[in-house]
Design a protein around this motif. Structure first.
Motif, PDB file in Angstrom:
ATOM      1  N   LEU A  21     -32.967  36.191   4.529  1.00 25.03           N
ATOM      2  CA  LEU A  21     -31.866  36.254   3.565  1.00 25.03           C
ATOM      3  C   LEU A  21     -31.133  34.922   3.464  1.00 25.03           C
ATOM      4  CD1 LEU A  21     -30.329  39.760   4.299  1.00 25.03           C
ATOM      5  CD2 LEU A  21     -31.360  39.003   2.160  1.00 25.03           C
ATOM      6  N   ALA A  22     -30.900  34.299   4.609  1.00 23.46           N
ATOM      7  CA  ALA A  22     -30.183  33.023   4.599  1.00 23.46           C
ATOM      8  C   ALA A  22     -30.986  31.938   3.888  1.00 23.46           C
ATOM      9  CB  ALA A  22     -29.861  32.600   6.027  1.00 23.46           C
ATOM     10  N   VAL A  23     -32.280  31.880   4.161  1.00 22.49           N
ATOM     11  CA  VAL A  23     -33.121  30.867   3.508  1.00 22.49           C
ATOM     12  C   VAL A  23     -33.290  31.183   2.029  1.00 22.49           C
ATOM     13  CG1 VAL A  23     -35.447  29.891   3.444  1.00 22.49           C
ATOM     14  CG2 VAL A  23     -34.300  30.212   5.626  1.00 22.49           C
ATOM     15  N   ALA A  24     -33.493  32.447   1.696  1.00 18.47           N
ATOM     16  CA  ALA A  24     -33.660  32.825   0.290  1.00 18.47           C
ATOM     17  C   ALA A  24     -32.407  32.514  -0.521  1.00 18.47           C
ATOM     18  CB  ALA A  24     -33.998  34.310   0.191  1.00 18.47           C
ATOM     19  N   TYR A  27     -32.394  29.142  -2.297  1.00 12.80           N
ATOM     20  CA  TYR A  27     -33.262  28.878  -3.435  1.00 12.80           C
ATOM     21  C   TYR A  27     -33.216  29.934  -4.531  1.00 12.80           C
ATOM     22  CZ  TYR A  27     -35.165  25.673  -0.008  1.00 12.80           C
ATOM     23  OH  TYR A  27     -35.308  24.692   0.938  1.00 12.80           O
ATOM     24  N   LEU A  28     -32.785  31.148  -4.210  1.00 13.36           N
ATOM     25  CA  LEU A  28     -32.812  32.246  -5.168  1.00 13.36           C
ATOM     26  C   LEU A  28     -31.430  32.870  -5.310  1.00 13.36           C
ATOM     27  CD1 LEU A  28     -35.945  34.077  -3.727  1.00 13.36           C
ATOM     28  CD2 LEU A  28     -35.915  32.563  -5.693  1.00 13.36           C
ATOM     29  N   LYS A  29     -31.256  33.608  -6.408  1.00  5.42           N
ATOM     30  CA  LYS A  29     -30.057  34.432  -6.567  1.00  5.42           C
ATOM     31  C   LYS A  29     -30.426  35.831  -6.112  1.00  5.42           C
ATOM     32  CE  LYS A  29     -26.978  32.696  -9.756  1.00  5.42           C
ATOM     33  NZ  LYS A  29     -25.862  33.272 -10.332  1.00  5.42           N
ATOM     34  N   ILE A  30     -29.770  36.308  -5.074  1.00  5.52           N
ATOM     35  CA  ILE A  30     -30.009  37.649  -4.561  1.00  5.52           C
ATOM     36  C   ILE A  30     -29.023  38.573  -5.272  1.00  5.52           C
ATOM     37  CG2 ILE A  30     -30.098  39.076  -2.493  1.00  5.52           C
ATOM     38  CD1 ILE A  30     -30.496  36.468  -0.900  1.00  5.52           C
ATOM     39  N   PRO A  31     -29.530  39.593  -5.985  1.00  8.09           N
ATOM     40  CA  PRO A  31     -28.652  40.358  -6.877  1.00  8.09           C
ATOM     41  C   PRO A  31     -27.477  41.081  -6.211  1.00  8.09           C
ATOM     42  CG  PRO A  31     -30.949  40.967  -7.188  1.00  8.09           C
ATOM     43  CD  PRO A  31     -30.892  40.022  -6.046  1.00  8.09           C
ATOM     44  N   THR A  32     -27.711  41.939  -5.246  1.00  2.00           N
ATOM     45  CA  THR A  32     -26.644  42.808  -4.758  1.00  2.00           C
ATOM     46  C   THR A  32     -25.770  42.151  -3.701  1.00  2.00           C
ATOM     47  OG1 THR A  32     -28.081  44.687  -5.163  1.00  2.00           O
ATOM     48  CG2 THR A  32     -26.183  45.074  -3.760  1.00  2.00           C
ATOM     49  N   ARG A  41     -23.612  32.194   4.990  1.00  5.97           N
ATOM     50  CA  ARG A  41     -24.993  31.776   5.293  1.00  5.97           C
ATOM     51  C   ARG A  41     -25.139  31.254   6.718  1.00  5.97           C
ATOM     52  NH1 ARG A  41     -26.097  27.684   1.413  1.00  5.97           N
ATOM     53  NH2 ARG A  41     -26.355  29.372  -0.057  1.00  5.97           N
ATOM     54  N   THR A  42     -24.223  30.432   7.168  1.00  5.73           N
ATOM     55  CA  THR A  42     -24.296  29.888   8.520  1.00  5.73           C
ATOM     56  C   THR A  42     -24.228  31.000   9.554  1.00  5.73           C
ATOM     57  OG1 THR A  42     -23.205  27.881   7.750  1.00  5.73           O
ATOM     58  CG2 THR A  42     -23.222  28.279  10.126  1.00  5.73           C
ATOM     59  N   TRP A  43     -23.402  32.002   9.305  1.00  9.39           N
ATOM     60  CA  TRP A  43     -23.294  33.117  10.244  1.00  9.39           C
ATOM     61  C   TRP A  43     -24.545  33.986  10.240  1.00  9.39           C
ATOM     62  CZ3 TRP A  43     -20.210  32.576  14.004  1.00  9.39           C
ATOM     63  CH2 TRP A  43     -19.041  31.844  13.855  1.00  9.39           C
ATOM     64  N   PHE A  44     -25.250  34.036   9.115  1.00 10.52           N
ATOM     65  CA  PHE A  44     -26.523  34.742   9.095  1.00 10.52           C
ATOM     66  C   PHE A  44     -27.532  34.033   9.987  1.00 10.52           C
ATOM     67  CE2 PHE A  44     -24.831  37.218   5.741  1.00 10.52           C
ATOM     68  CZ  PHE A  44     -25.659  38.311   5.567  1.00 10.52           C
ATOM     69  N   PHE A  45     -27.569  32.697   9.915  1.00 12.00           N
ATOM     70  CA  PHE A  45     -28.457  31.925  10.794  1.00 12.00           C
ATOM     71  C   PHE A  45     -28.090  32.143  12.263  1.00 12.00           C
ATOM     72  CE2 PHE A  45     -29.290  29.081   7.070  1.00 12.00           C
ATOM     73  CZ  PHE A  45     -30.673  29.218   7.058  1.00 12.00           C
ATOM     74  N   ILE A  46     -26.815  32.035  12.583  1.00 12.56           N
ATOM     75  CA  ILE A  46     -26.369  32.210  13.969  1.00 12.56           C
ATOM     76  C   ILE A  46     -26.631  33.637  14.435  1.00 12.56           C
ATOM     77  CG2 ILE A  46     -24.322  32.249  15.453  1.00 12.56           C
ATOM     78  CD1 ILE A  46     -23.247  29.900  13.724  1.00 12.56           C
TER      79      ILE A  46
END
Length: 61
Positions: A21-24, A27-32, A41-46
């Motif tokens: 999800l963080a990498v996507a 590059y992409l727009k995630i709809p929901t 995003r940084t917290w998703f990586f951590i």
């Protein structure tokens, strides 16, 4: 002494999903959930790294 074990499949897949999800979101727009992922995003990586690290240290996770 700290004994390490491979993480369970569920733990590994959860960390892969968080990283994905963080990498996507780069590059992409995630709809929901896109705005939330972009904002944290940084917290998703951590979080993905912490989940995987806990899965290696703990046998029940």
């Amino acid at each position: 002494m700290l004994s390490l074990s491979p993480p369970r499949l569920v733990t590994f897949l959860l960390s892969v999903i968080l990283i994905g999800l963080a990498v996507a979101s780069l590059y992409l727009k995630i709809p929901t959930i896109g705005p939330t992922v972009v904002k944290y995003r940084t917290w998703f990586f951590i979080g993905a790294y912490v989940v995987l690290a806990l899965g290696v240290v703990s046998r029940s996770l």
